[in-house]
Design a protein around this motif. Sequence first.
Motif, PDB file in Angstrom:
ATOM      1  N   SER A  25      11.932 -15.911  -6.134  1.00  0.00           N
ATOM      2  CA  SER A  25      12.091 -16.904  -7.191  1.00  0.00           C
ATOM      3  C   SER A  25      13.135 -16.493  -8.215  1.00  0.00           C
ATOM      4  O   SER A  25      13.417 -17.261  -9.121  1.00  0.00           O
ATOM      5  CB  SER A  25      10.759 -17.134  -7.913  1.00  0.00           C
ATOM      6  OG  SER A  25       9.879 -17.862  -7.079  1.00  0.00           O
ATOM      7  N   CYS A  26      13.688 -15.296  -8.094  1.00  0.00           N
ATOM      8  CA  CYS A  26      14.627 -14.799  -9.109  1.00  0.00           C
ATOM      9  C   CYS A  26      16.039 -14.764  -8.562  1.00  0.00           C
ATOM     10  O   CYS A  26      16.275 -14.252  -7.467  1.00  0.00           O
ATOM     11  CB  CYS A  26      14.204 -13.413  -9.558  1.00  0.00           C
ATOM     12  SG  CYS A  26      15.302 -12.776 -10.839  1.00  0.00           S
ATOM     13  N   HIS A  27      16.987 -15.266  -9.355  1.00  0.00           N
ATOM     14  CA  HIS A  27      18.382 -15.324  -8.897  1.00  0.00           C
ATOM     15  C   HIS A  27      18.978 -13.939  -8.688  1.00  0.00           C
ATOM     16  O   HIS A  27      19.999 -13.799  -8.032  1.00  0.00           O
ATOM     17  CB  HIS A  27      19.233 -16.107  -9.899  1.00  0.00           C
ATOM     18  CG  HIS A  27      19.570 -15.344 -11.135  1.00  0.00           C
ATOM     19  ND1 HIS A  27      18.652 -15.072 -12.117  1.00  0.00           N
ATOM     20  CD2 HIS A  27      20.725 -14.754 -11.522  1.00  0.00           C
ATOM     21  CE1 HIS A  27      19.239 -14.364 -13.059  1.00  0.00           C
ATOM     22  NE2 HIS A  27      20.490 -14.154 -12.743  1.00  0.00           N
ATOM     23  N   VAL A  28      18.347 -12.906  -9.265  1.00  0.00           N
ATOM     24  CA  VAL A  28      18.853 -11.537  -9.089  1.00  0.00           C
ATOM     25  C   VAL A  28      18.521 -11.022  -7.683  1.00  0.00           C
ATOM     26  O   VAL A  28      19.126 -10.063  -7.211  1.00  0.00           O
ATOM     27  CB  VAL A  28      18.259 -10.605 -10.175  1.00  0.00           C
ATOM     28  CG1 VAL A  28      18.793  -9.185 -10.057  1.00  0.00           C
ATOM     29  CG2 VAL A  28      18.580 -11.156 -11.564  1.00  0.00           C
ATOM     30  N   SER A  76      10.008 -11.802  -8.121  1.00  0.00           N
ATOM     31  CA  SER A  76       9.636 -12.270  -9.451  1.00  0.00           C
ATOM     32  C   SER A  76      10.755 -11.953 -10.434  1.00  0.00           C
ATOM     33  O   SER A  76      11.442 -10.936 -10.292  1.00  0.00           O
ATOM     34  CB  SER A  76       8.356 -11.559  -9.895  1.00  0.00           C
ATOM     35  OG  SER A  76       8.106 -11.794 -11.267  1.00  0.00           O
ATOM     36  N   CYS A  77      10.914 -12.808 -11.444  1.00  0.00           N
ATOM     37  CA  CYS A  77      11.841 -12.472 -12.533  1.00  0.00           C
ATOM     38  C   CYS A  77      11.342 -11.269 -13.333  1.00  0.00           C
ATOM     39  O   CYS A  77      12.116 -10.606 -14.008  1.00  0.00           O
ATOM     40  CB  CYS A  77      11.989 -13.657 -13.476  1.00  0.00           C
ATOM     41  SG  CYS A  77      12.917 -15.029 -12.776  1.00  0.00           S
ATOM     42  N   PHE A  78      10.053 -11.003 -13.227  1.00  0.00           N
ATOM     43  CA  PHE A  78       9.462  -9.892 -13.985  1.00  0.00           C
ATOM     44  C   PHE A  78       9.459  -8.650 -13.118  1.00  0.00           C
ATOM     45  O   PHE A  78       8.398  -8.182 -12.693  1.00  0.00           O
ATOM     46  CB  PHE A  78       8.054 -10.265 -14.456  1.00  0.00           C
ATOM     47  CG  PHE A  78       8.042 -11.427 -15.413  1.00  0.00           C
ATOM     48  CD1 PHE A  78       8.180 -11.224 -16.779  1.00  0.00           C
ATOM     49  CD2 PHE A  78       7.918 -12.730 -14.946  1.00  0.00           C
ATOM     50  CE1 PHE A  78       8.187 -12.294 -17.662  1.00  0.00           C
ATOM     51  CE2 PHE A  78       7.928 -13.811 -15.820  1.00  0.00           C
ATOM     52  CZ  PHE A  78       8.055 -13.591 -17.179  1.00  0.00           C
TER      53      PHE A  78
HETATM   54 ZN   LIG Z   1      14.942 -14.322 -12.455  1.00  0.00          ZN
END
Ligand SMILES: [Zn+2]
Length: 161
Positions: free
Chosen positions: A109-112, A116-118
Amino acid sequence: MPSRFADRTSVEVVEEGMLLAPKFDANGLIPVVTTDAATGEVLMHAYMNEAALLKTLETGEAHHYSRSRQQLWHKGATSGLMQSVQQLLIDDDRDCLWMKVAVAGTGASCHVGYRSCFYRQVSPGEGDIKAGRPIALAFTETTKTFDPIAVYGNAPNPTQL
Ligand SMILES: [Zn+2]
């Protein structure tokens, strides 16, 4: 255009009412916390405006409002990592949404590139804060689920995913 959502007329209606009456902030936005419906993992935090919320309800796929690009943002439109909404909850005073999703593809779910973004943490009570040093971050995910450069090119934007 009249709102599709009910009015917030009293505390009782706000806390116990049976009609969706989200409280958008002064900018017309409501924060959304997204978790993985299967694992409970917190995946991301973003905002919806009224149009994004309606689109999410109509399609069953997560839509947000991108503050940086100032436009409706269909999650996964670029990457293919769409989020299918399994459940959408609203909190007691109706100023925050909790969206439980199933993520397509690699499940990220995270563009990186992380699930997780977390993906970074700090540990309260440890040395840095007591020593007055800059507070270090530790990664909680060690491998990326996809290569952001391959998916987006050179400069992935947080709201392209
Ligand atoms: Zn993210």
